[in-house]
Design an enzyme around this catalytic site. Structure first.
Site, PDB file in Angstrom:
ATOM      1  N   THR A 162     -16.607   8.598   1.892  1.00  0.00           N
ATOM      2  CA  THR A 162     -16.607   7.619   2.973  1.00  0.00           C
ATOM      3  C   THR A 162     -17.925   6.842   3.004  1.00  0.00           C
ATOM      4  OG1 THR A 162     -16.338   7.228   5.339  1.00  0.00           O
ATOM      5  CG2 THR A 162     -17.373   9.330   4.697  1.00  0.00           C
ATOM      6  N   SER A 163     -17.839   5.549   3.285  1.00  0.00           N
ATOM      7  CA  SER A 163     -19.033   4.695   3.370  1.00  0.00           C
ATOM      8  C   SER A 163     -19.712   4.872   4.720  1.00  0.00           C
ATOM      9  CB  SER A 163     -18.610   3.235   3.183  1.00  0.00           C
ATOM     10  OG  SER A 163     -17.627   2.892   4.169  1.00  0.00           O
TER      11      SER A 163
ATOM     12  N   CYS B  19       8.664  -0.405  22.401  1.00  0.00           N
ATOM     13  CA  CYS B  19       9.063   0.868  23.033  1.00  0.00           C
ATOM     14  C   CYS B  19       8.460   2.073  22.306  1.00  0.00           C
ATOM     15  CB  CYS B  19      10.581   0.985  23.079  1.00  0.00           C
ATOM     16  SG  CYS B  19      11.328   1.276  21.469  1.00  0.00           S
TER      17      CYS B  19
ATOM     18  N   GLN C 134      -9.795   9.729   7.418  1.00  0.00           N
ATOM     19  CA  GLN C 134      -9.650   8.337   7.846  1.00  0.00           C
ATOM     20  C   GLN C 134      -8.512   7.681   7.055  1.00  0.00           C
ATOM     21  OE1 GLN C 134     -13.814   6.412   8.101  1.00  0.00           O
ATOM     22  NE2 GLN C 134     -14.169   8.349   7.046  1.00  0.00           N
ATOM     23  N   ASN C 135      -8.017   8.387   6.042  1.00  0.00           N
ATOM     24  CA  ASN C 135      -6.999   7.827   5.156  1.00  0.00           C
ATOM     25  C   ASN C 135      -5.624   7.840   5.814  1.00  0.00           C
ATOM     26  OD1 ASN C 135      -9.161   7.706   3.451  1.00  0.00           O
ATOM     27  ND2 ASN C 135      -8.534   9.457   2.201  1.00  0.00           N
TER      28      ASN C 135
ATOM     29  N   HIS D 122      -6.923   7.678  11.786  1.00  0.00           N
ATOM     30  CA  HIS D 122      -6.510   6.263  11.762  1.00  0.00           C
ATOM     31  C   HIS D 122      -5.023   6.096  11.477  1.00  0.00           C
ATOM     32  CE1 HIS D 122     -10.993   5.353  10.779  1.00  0.00           C
ATOM     33  NE2 HIS D 122     -10.796   5.653  12.040  1.00  0.00           N
TER      34      HIS D 122
ATOM     35  N   CYS E 148      13.390  -3.002  15.798  1.00  0.00           N
ATOM     36  CA  CYS E 148      13.681  -1.710  16.450  1.00  0.00           C
ATOM     37  C   CYS E 148      15.166  -1.646  16.800  1.00  0.00           C
ATOM     38  CB  CYS E 148      12.851  -1.598  17.721  1.00  0.00           C
ATOM     39  SG  CYS E 148      13.267  -0.200  18.755  1.00  0.00           S
TER      40      CYS E 148
ATOM     41  N   ASP F 173      -2.915   7.615   3.869  1.00  0.00           N
ATOM     42  CA  ASP F 173      -1.967   8.128   2.861  1.00  0.00           C
ATOM     43  C   ASP F 173      -1.682   9.613   3.134  1.00  0.00           C
ATOM     44  OD1 ASP F 173      -4.817   8.182   0.711  1.00  0.00           O
ATOM     45  OD2 ASP F 173      -3.803   9.972   1.488  1.00  0.00           O
TER      46      ASP F 173
ATOM     47  N   ARG G 283       0.834  -1.200   0.000  1.00  0.00           N
ATOM     48  CA  ARG G 283       0.000   0.000   0.000  1.00  0.00           C
ATOM     49  C   ARG G 283       0.873   1.256   0.000  1.00  0.00           C
ATOM     50  NH1 ARG G 283      -4.193  -0.756   4.774  1.00  0.00           N
ATOM     51  NH2 ARG G 283      -4.842   1.332   4.123  1.00  0.00           N
TER      52      ARG G 283
HETATM   53  C1  BV8 Z   1     -12.273   1.104  18.367  1.00  0.00           C
HETATM   54  C2  BV8 Z   1      -6.405   2.212   9.443  1.00  0.00           C
HETATM   55  C3  BV8 Z   1     -12.274   0.635  20.668  1.00  0.00           C
HETATM   56  C4  BV8 Z   1      -5.815   0.895   9.092  1.00  0.00           C
HETATM   57  C5  BV8 Z   1      -8.812   1.867   9.805  1.00  0.00           C
HETATM   58  C6  BV8 Z   1     -19.796   0.757  17.045  1.00  0.00           C
HETATM   59  C7  BV8 Z   1     -20.617  -0.017  16.292  1.00  0.00           C
HETATM   60  C8  BV8 Z   1     -20.060  -1.083  15.542  1.00  0.00           C
HETATM   61  C9  BV8 Z   1     -18.695  -1.359  15.532  1.00  0.00           C
HETATM   62  C10 BV8 Z   1     -17.893  -0.576  16.283  1.00  0.00           C
HETATM   63  C11 BV8 Z   1     -18.438   0.454  17.054  1.00  0.00           C
HETATM   64  N1  BV8 Z   1     -17.415   1.052  17.680  1.00  0.00           N
HETATM   65  C12 BV8 Z   1     -16.251   0.425  17.344  1.00  0.00           C
HETATM   66  C13 BV8 Z   1     -16.525  -0.566  16.490  1.00  0.00           C
HETATM   67  C14 BV8 Z   1     -15.544  -1.467  15.905  1.00  0.00           C
HETATM   68  C15 BV8 Z   1     -14.825  -0.864  14.704  1.00  0.00           C
HETATM   69  C16 BV8 Z   1     -15.802  -0.575  13.579  1.00  0.00           C
HETATM   70  O1  BV8 Z   1     -16.213   0.538  13.366  1.00  0.00           O
HETATM   71  N2  BV8 Z   1     -16.114  -1.647  12.840  1.00  0.00           N
HETATM   72  C17 BV8 Z   1     -16.990  -1.460  11.663  1.00  0.00           C
HETATM   73  C18 BV8 Z   1     -16.399  -2.214  10.507  1.00  0.00           C
HETATM   74  C19 BV8 Z   1     -18.369  -1.888  11.980  1.00  0.00           C
HETATM   75  N3  BV8 Z   1     -14.096   0.340  15.058  1.00  0.00           N
HETATM   76  C20 BV8 Z   1     -12.860   0.167  15.609  1.00  0.00           C
HETATM   77  O2  BV8 Z   1     -12.342  -0.917  15.802  1.00  0.00           O
HETATM   78  C21 BV8 Z   1     -12.111   1.446  15.980  1.00  0.00           C
HETATM   79  N4  BV8 Z   1     -11.507   1.282  17.269  1.00  0.00           N
HETATM   80  O3  BV8 Z   1     -13.475   1.127  18.352  1.00  0.00           O
HETATM   81  O4  BV8 Z   1     -11.523   0.884  19.494  1.00  0.00           O
HETATM   82  C22 BV8 Z   1     -11.380   1.004  21.731  1.00  0.00           C
HETATM   83  C23 BV8 Z   1     -11.689   2.128  22.440  1.00  0.00           C
HETATM   84  C24 BV8 Z   1     -10.864   2.481  23.507  1.00  0.00           C
HETATM   85  C25 BV8 Z   1      -9.764   1.664  23.842  1.00  0.00           C
HETATM   86  C26 BV8 Z   1      -9.466   0.536  23.053  1.00  0.00           C
HETATM   87  C27 BV8 Z   1     -10.275   0.203  21.961  1.00  0.00           C
HETATM   88  C28 BV8 Z   1     -10.904   1.693  15.031  1.00  0.00           C
HETATM   89  C29 BV8 Z   1     -11.380   1.884  13.651  1.00  0.00           C
HETATM   90  C30 BV8 Z   1     -10.178   2.251  12.738  1.00  0.00           C
HETATM   91  C31 BV8 Z   1      -9.657   1.049  11.985  1.00  0.00           C
HETATM   92  N5  BV8 Z   1      -8.604   1.460  11.043  1.00  0.00           N
HETATM   93  N6  BV8 Z   1      -7.800   2.284   8.985  1.00  0.00           N
HETATM   94  C32 BV8 Z   1      -5.616   0.720   7.610  1.00  0.00           C
HETATM   95  O5  BV8 Z   1      -5.951   1.635   6.841  1.00  0.00           O
HETATM   96  O6  BV8 Z   1      -5.099  -0.340   7.233  1.00  0.00           O
HETATM   97  S1  BV8 Z   1     -10.454   1.912   9.207  1.00  0.00           S
HETATM   98  C33 BV8 Z   1     -10.289   2.000   7.476  1.00  0.00           C
HETATM   99  O7  BV8 Z   1     -11.501   1.512   6.965  1.00  0.00           O
HETATM  100  C34 BV8 Z   1     -10.147   3.385   6.890  1.00  0.00           C
HETATM  101  O8  BV8 Z   1      -9.313   4.218   7.652  1.00  0.00           O
HETATM  102  C35 BV8 Z   1     -11.600   3.871   6.893  1.00  0.00           C
HETATM  103  O9  BV8 Z   1     -11.951   4.394   8.136  1.00  0.00           O
HETATM  104  C36 BV8 Z   1     -12.364   2.580   6.695  1.00  0.00           C
HETATM  105  C37 BV8 Z   1     -12.805   2.494   5.287  1.00  0.00           C
HETATM  106  O10 BV8 Z   1     -13.900   3.329   5.193  1.00  0.00           O
HETATM  107  P1  BV8 Z   1     -13.930   4.505   4.080  1.00  0.00           P
HETATM  108  O11 BV8 Z   1     -12.734   5.358   4.206  1.00  0.00           O
HETATM  109  O12 BV8 Z   1     -15.254   5.106   4.190  1.00  0.00           O
HETATM  110  O13 BV8 Z   1     -13.753   3.724   2.710  1.00  0.00           O
HETATM  111  P2  BV8 Z   1     -14.670   2.585   2.063  1.00  0.00           P
HETATM  112  O14 BV8 Z   1     -13.773   1.838   1.174  1.00  0.00           O
HETATM  113  O15 BV8 Z   1     -15.449   1.871   3.112  1.00  0.00           O
HETATM  114  O16 BV8 Z   1     -15.731   3.414   1.194  1.00  0.00           O
HETATM  115  C38 BV8 Z   1     -15.279   4.246   0.171  1.00  0.00           C
HETATM  116  C39 BV8 Z   1     -16.456   5.165  -0.134  1.00  0.00           C
HETATM  117  O17 BV8 Z   1     -16.017   6.100  -1.127  1.00  0.00           O
HETATM  118  C40 BV8 Z   1     -17.678   4.435  -0.701  1.00  0.00           C
HETATM  119  O18 BV8 Z   1     -18.839   4.930  -0.071  1.00  0.00           O
HETATM  120  C41 BV8 Z   1     -17.653   4.810  -2.186  1.00  0.00           C
HETATM  121  O19 BV8 Z   1     -18.956   4.932  -2.697  1.00  0.00           O
HETATM  122  C42 BV8 Z   1     -16.979   6.157  -2.156  1.00  0.00           C
HETATM  123  N7  BV8 Z   1     -16.234   6.506  -3.380  1.00  0.00           N
HETATM  124  C43 BV8 Z   1     -15.632   5.670  -4.256  1.00  0.00           C
HETATM  125  N8  BV8 Z   1     -15.013   6.410  -5.239  1.00  0.00           N
HETATM  126  C44 BV8 Z   1     -15.239   7.726  -4.935  1.00  0.00           C
HETATM  127  C45 BV8 Z   1     -16.001   7.782  -3.743  1.00  0.00           C
HETATM  128  N9  BV8 Z   1     -16.385   8.945  -3.180  1.00  0.00           N
HETATM  129  C46 BV8 Z   1     -16.014  10.099  -3.817  1.00  0.00           C
HETATM  130  N10 BV8 Z   1     -15.263  10.116  -4.947  1.00  0.00           N
HETATM  131  C47 BV8 Z   1     -14.871   8.961  -5.529  1.00  0.00           C
HETATM  132  N11 BV8 Z   1     -14.145   9.000  -6.663  1.00  0.00           N
HETATM  133 ZN    ZN Z   2      11.682  -0.648  20.425  1.00  0.00          ZN
END
Ligand code: BV8
Ligand code: ZN
Length: 258
Positions: free
Chosen positions: A200-201, A134, A105-106, A123, A159, A108, A74
């Site tokens: 964002t979705s 560490c 949320q990106n 994120h 590290c 990049d 990536r």
């Molecule tokens: C946490 C980094 C707790 C890594 C990412 C409540 C309800 C249900 C579930 C949960 C909840 N609370 C927490 C959760 C769990 C979970 C969650 O949300 N699960 C989901 C799947 C249900 N959340 C977590 O785990 C979060 N942490 O809750 O911790 C905690 C609290 C305290 C102490 C300890 C723990 C952490 C979430 C972050 C995870 N990391 N990214 C990596 O990138 O590898 S998330 C990652 O996926 C992205 O960062 C982004 O956020 C997500 C993808 O979503 P989008 O960016 O929206 O992209 P997607 O592909 O889905 O959609 C693209 C959209 O663009 C589409 O709609 C499309 O139509 C549109 N599109 C396409 N082309 C275009 C366009 N729009 C415009 N122009 C275009 N050309």
């Molecule tokens: Zn270290």
């Protein structure tokens, strides 16, 4: 003036009068730069994996070379990409608004490369790996990773201080968001006059809740997405289009700048 124009007129006037504008972006904003979204099917070595499965601490513990290889693939994709007109329009928007906050949320750096200096990365960032023991930052070698087209398994580096494994500088599912960044993002959403959510979705929490924070705060809320999301019926206006097309038009219409 038909209904659509009336809505667009409202958005343009709200932007012109706004003191505080907040924008939340997702993977869709980088799609037109060739960076796959999380909805897109994985390819190569990872085609049998769902992105949300790979982006977890357990996946890294189970198979660090597979996950580190995915993040290097990536990172190479992002290094080879260029910001698109959507990124540039958001950078231009900041020059016309007294208080502009860009939240993403990106992982990049395309917003920064388009000229947006202060981006709140909810994120994390691919460019900021660190030691999982560490937490010391790790600096990538200058040269971009040379990878076969379908990617490769790559052992994560160690590290220099404690010898533990280096992990990607991103927030994995199940991990907490960086606290100060989250608090700043939520405060900005609460206080803003206009809130745009682009590409964002709106499925991942707590990031997706920011639009509702803005709605509850009385802001004019606008979604830019070519596809429907759960926010369609909650926002003031849902513009069906790509960010690379809609955002430059919005900036041009609102402030008369190309
Ligand atoms: C946490 C980094 C707790 C890594 C990412 C409540 C309800 C249900 C579930 C949960 C909840 N609370 C927490 C959760 C769990 C979970 C969650 O949300 N699960 C989901 C799947 C249900 N959340 C977590 O785990 C979060 N942490 O809750 O911790 C905690 C609290 C305290 C102490 C300890 C723990 C952490 C979430 C972050 C995870 N990391 N990214 C990596 O990138 O590898 S998330 C990652 O996926 C992205 O960062 C982004 O956020 C997500 C993808 O979503 P989008 O960016 O929206 O992209 P997607 O592909 O889905 O959609 C693209 C959209 O663009 C589409 O709609 C499309 O139509 C549109 N599109 C396409 N082309 C275009 C366009 N729009 C415009 N122009 C275009 N050309
Ligand atoms: Zn270290």
């Amino acid at each position: 003036m038909n209904a659509v124009n009336a809505v667009v007129r409202t958005i343009i006037n709200s932007l012109r009068e706004a003191r505080r504008v907040v924008v939340l972006t997702g993977a869709g904003v980088s799609a037109e730069s060739g960076v796959p979204t999380f909805r897109d099917k994985q390819t190569g070595l990872w085609e049998h994996f769902d992105a949300a499965q790979l982006a977890t601490p357990s996946a890294f513990q189970r198979d660090p070379a597979l996950v580190w290889g995915w993040y290097e693939w990536r990172r190479a994709t992002v290094l080879a990409a260029q910001p698109n007109a959507g990124h540039r329009a958001l950078a231009a928007m900041a020059d016309h608004v007294p208080q502009f906050t860009l939240i993403t949320q990106n992982v990049d750096d395309l917003h920064e490369r388009a000229g947006s200096p202060h981006v709140l990365h909810l994120h994390g960032e691919l460019a900021r790996p660190y030691c999982e023991a560490c937490r010391r930052s790790y600096v990538f070698p200058i040269r971009a990773p040379k990878l076969p087209p379908g990617g490769a398994r790559i052992e994560p580096p160690c590290c220099e201080v404690c010898g533990a494994r280096i992990r990607p500088g991103v927030v994995w599912f199940g991990e907490a968001l960086p606290e100060l960044t989250w608090l700043a993002a939520r405060e900005a959403a609460k206080q803003c006059d206009v809130f745009l959510c682009c590409g964002t979705s709106a499925l991942v929490q707590p990031a997706a809740s920011l639009t509702h924070v803005a709605i509850d705060g009385g802001a004019v809320t606008v979604q830019v997405n070519p596809n429907p999301t759960d926010l369609d019926t909650s926002v003031t206006a849902a513009i069906r289009g790509t960010s690379g097309t809609v955002l430059p038009q919005l900036v041009a219409e609102t402030w008369g700048v190309k």
